[in-house]
Design an enzyme around this catalytic site. Structure first.
Site, PDB file in Angstrom:
ATOM      1  N   ARG A   1       0.862  -1.188   0.000  1.00  0.00           N
ATOM      2  CA  ARG A   1       0.000   0.000   0.000  1.00  0.00           C
ATOM      3  C   ARG A   1       0.898   1.237   0.000  1.00  0.00           C
ATOM      4  O   ARG A   1       1.975   1.242   0.610  1.00  0.00           O
ATOM      5  CB  ARG A   1      -0.890   0.009   1.249  1.00  0.00           C
ATOM      6  CG  ARG A   1      -1.873   1.186   1.258  1.00  0.00           C
ATOM      7  CD  ARG A   1      -2.646   1.264   2.565  1.00  0.00           C
ATOM      8  NE  ARG A   1      -3.526   2.450   2.560  1.00  0.00           N
ATOM      9  CZ  ARG A   1      -4.147   2.928   3.626  1.00  0.00           C
ATOM     10  NH1 ARG A   1      -3.997   2.328   4.805  1.00  0.00           N
ATOM     11  NH2 ARG A   1      -4.905   4.005   3.534  1.00  0.00           N
ATOM     12  N   HIS A   2       0.462   2.286  -0.700  1.00  0.00           N
ATOM     13  CA  HIS A   2       1.243   3.521  -0.713  1.00  0.00           C
ATOM     14  C   HIS A   2       1.470   4.025   0.702  1.00  0.00           C
ATOM     15  O   HIS A   2       0.701   3.744   1.629  1.00  0.00           O
ATOM     16  CB  HIS A   2       0.540   4.595  -1.552  1.00  0.00           C
ATOM     17  CG  HIS A   2      -0.775   5.034  -0.980  1.00  0.00           C
ATOM     18  ND1 HIS A   2      -0.886   5.917   0.075  1.00  0.00           N
ATOM     19  CD2 HIS A   2      -2.047   4.707  -1.313  1.00  0.00           C
ATOM     20  CE1 HIS A   2      -2.155   6.114   0.362  1.00  0.00           C
ATOM     21  NE2 HIS A   2      -2.887   5.385  -0.466  1.00  0.00           N
TER      22      HIS A   2
ATOM     23  N   GLY B   1      -9.763   8.538  -1.776  1.00  0.00           N
ATOM     24  CA  GLY B   1     -10.243   8.044  -3.054  1.00  0.00           C
ATOM     25  C   GLY B   1      -9.358   8.413  -4.219  1.00  0.00           C
ATOM     26  O   GLY B   1      -8.162   8.181  -4.220  1.00  0.00           O
TER      27      GLY B   1
ATOM     28  N   ARG C   1       0.700   9.224  -5.581  1.00  0.00           N
ATOM     29  CA  ARG C   1       1.168   8.640  -4.325  1.00  0.00           C
ATOM     30  C   ARG C   1       1.618   7.193  -4.504  1.00  0.00           C
ATOM     31  O   ARG C   1       2.509   6.718  -3.793  1.00  0.00           O
ATOM     32  CB  ARG C   1       0.104   8.760  -3.237  1.00  0.00           C
ATOM     33  CG  ARG C   1      -1.236   8.077  -3.486  1.00  0.00           C
ATOM     34  CD  ARG C   1      -2.213   8.446  -2.370  1.00  0.00           C
ATOM     35  NE  ARG C   1      -3.528   7.835  -2.484  1.00  0.00           N
ATOM     36  CZ  ARG C   1      -4.557   8.387  -3.133  1.00  0.00           C
ATOM     37  NH1 ARG C   1      -4.406   9.553  -3.765  1.00  0.00           N
ATOM     38  NH2 ARG C   1      -5.741   7.784  -3.172  1.00  0.00           N
TER      39      ARG C   1
ATOM     40  N   GLU D   1      -7.604   3.685  -6.425  1.00  0.00           N
ATOM     41  CA  GLU D   1      -8.398   3.563  -5.200  1.00  0.00           C
ATOM     42  C   GLU D   1      -9.891   3.604  -5.524  1.00  0.00           C
ATOM     43  O   GLU D   1     -10.308   4.189  -6.538  1.00  0.00           O
ATOM     44  CB  GLU D   1      -8.024   4.687  -4.236  1.00  0.00           C
ATOM     45  CG  GLU D   1      -8.777   4.680  -2.906  1.00  0.00           C
ATOM     46  CD  GLU D   1      -8.558   3.419  -2.076  1.00  0.00           C
ATOM     47  OE1 GLU D   1      -8.988   2.337  -2.532  1.00  0.00           O
ATOM     48  OE2 GLU D   1      -8.002   3.527  -0.969  1.00  0.00           O
TER      49      GLU D   1
ATOM     50  N   GLU E   1       1.932   6.919   3.790  1.00  0.00           N
ATOM     51  CA  GLU E   1       0.961   7.858   4.352  1.00  0.00           C
ATOM     52  C   GLU E   1       0.953   9.193   3.587  1.00  0.00           C
ATOM     53  O   GLU E   1       1.988   9.676   3.129  1.00  0.00           O
ATOM     54  CB  GLU E   1       1.288   8.130   5.820  1.00  0.00           C
ATOM     55  CG  GLU E   1       0.252   8.990   6.537  1.00  0.00           C
ATOM     56  CD  GLU E   1       0.616   9.259   7.977  1.00  0.00           C
ATOM     57  OE1 GLU E   1       0.153   8.512   8.854  1.00  0.00           O
ATOM     58  OE2 GLU E   1       1.377  10.224   8.226  1.00  0.00           O
ATOM     59  N   THR E   2      -0.236   9.757   3.484  1.00  0.00           N
ATOM     60  CA  THR E   2      -0.424  11.105   2.926  1.00  0.00           C
ATOM     61  C   THR E   2      -0.990  12.018   4.020  1.00  0.00           C
ATOM     62  O   THR E   2      -1.457  11.535   5.059  1.00  0.00           O
ATOM     63  CB  THR E   2      -1.418  11.090   1.742  1.00  0.00           C
ATOM     64  OG1 THR E   2      -2.745  10.868   2.258  1.00  0.00           O
ATOM     65  CG2 THR E   2      -1.075  10.003   0.725  1.00  0.00           C
ATOM     66  N   PRO E   3      -0.977  13.335   3.791  1.00  0.00           N
ATOM     67  CA  PRO E   3      -1.592  14.222   4.789  1.00  0.00           C
ATOM     68  C   PRO E   3      -3.055  13.882   5.047  1.00  0.00           C
ATOM     69  O   PRO E   3      -3.525  13.985   6.184  1.00  0.00           O
ATOM     70  CB  PRO E   3      -1.436  15.612   4.148  1.00  0.00           C
ATOM     71  CG  PRO E   3      -0.241  15.497   3.274  1.00  0.00           C
ATOM     72  CD  PRO E   3      -0.273  14.093   2.734  1.00  0.00           C
TER      73      PRO E   3
END
Length: 205
Positions: free
Chosen positions: A13-14, A27, A71, A98, A16-18
């Site tokens: 899985r990619h 999404g 991402r 996603e 973490e993002t903000p």
């Protein structure tokens, strides 16, 4: 319906993002990795390379597939940097994007009206069929992953999203939906899928 045939898959899985950190529906919004996410992706690359070496696997013998969102592209680049030498080209596939949350994208989990959606941790099995306005449900994701399975010709490394990981657990591991629907797919592990099984692998495994 013909049963899907899945090869061995090492899934990431990619990072973490903000929006992940803020617990927002993400999404299809093209949100980049944050510093923590970039570190997770780089560590996953080192972990995956070590796993391949320990298991005697040739990365050249694997297909490499990823979602085309930034991402996941960034995560794939960082994963591949963990390997020495050339690797097969990455195949970017829109079927690995996603799940679309439609009008919910950008909304905080905790601030959703009760009639719109249910935050992770409180969902029932019925949520698998919930389709937000202008979005998808997990049955839609199952359908496009079934199409993706048909293009796989051998063992693969796949970098994609949390919703994809949940759906693969149902399709490959045959995990119960009620177990998967509230599962938070980790961003700092390798998910190893073989028919009927998923194992989570961390550095040192």
């Amino acid at each position: 319906m013909t049963a899907l045939v899945w090869p061995e898959i090492y899934f990431v899985r990619h990072g973490e993002t903000p929006w992940n950190a803020e617990r927002r529906y993400q999404g299809r919004k093209d949100i980049p990795l944050n510093d923590k996410g970039r570190g997770q992706a780089s560590q996953n690359g080192k972990t995956l390379a070590a796993l391949f070496k320990a298991r005697g696997l040739d990365p050249q013998a694997f297909e490499w597939h990823a979602s085309p969102l930034n991402r996941t592209r960034d995560t794939m680049d960082r994963v591949r940097a963990g390997f020495d030498g050339p690797l097969p080209d990455v195949q970017y596939d829109v079927r690995l994007m996603e799940i679309s949350f439609g009008v919910l994208e950008g909304e905080l989990f905790e601030q959703l009206p009760a009639n719109m959606a249910i935050a992770p941790g409180e969902r029932t099995e019925d949520y698998w069929d919930y389709r937000p306005e202008n979005g998808e449900n997990y049955r839609d994701v199952e359908a496009r992953l079934a199409e993706f399975a048909a293009v796989l010709k051998g063992p693969s490394v796949v970098v994609a999203h949390g919703g994809i990981a949940r759906t693969l657990r149902v399709l490959i591991e045959h995990a119960p939906i009620i177990e998967v629907i509230n599962w938070a797919p980790p961003q700092d592990v390798i998910m190893h899928f073989t028919p009927g099984k998923m194992e989570l692998l961390r550095a040192g495994d």
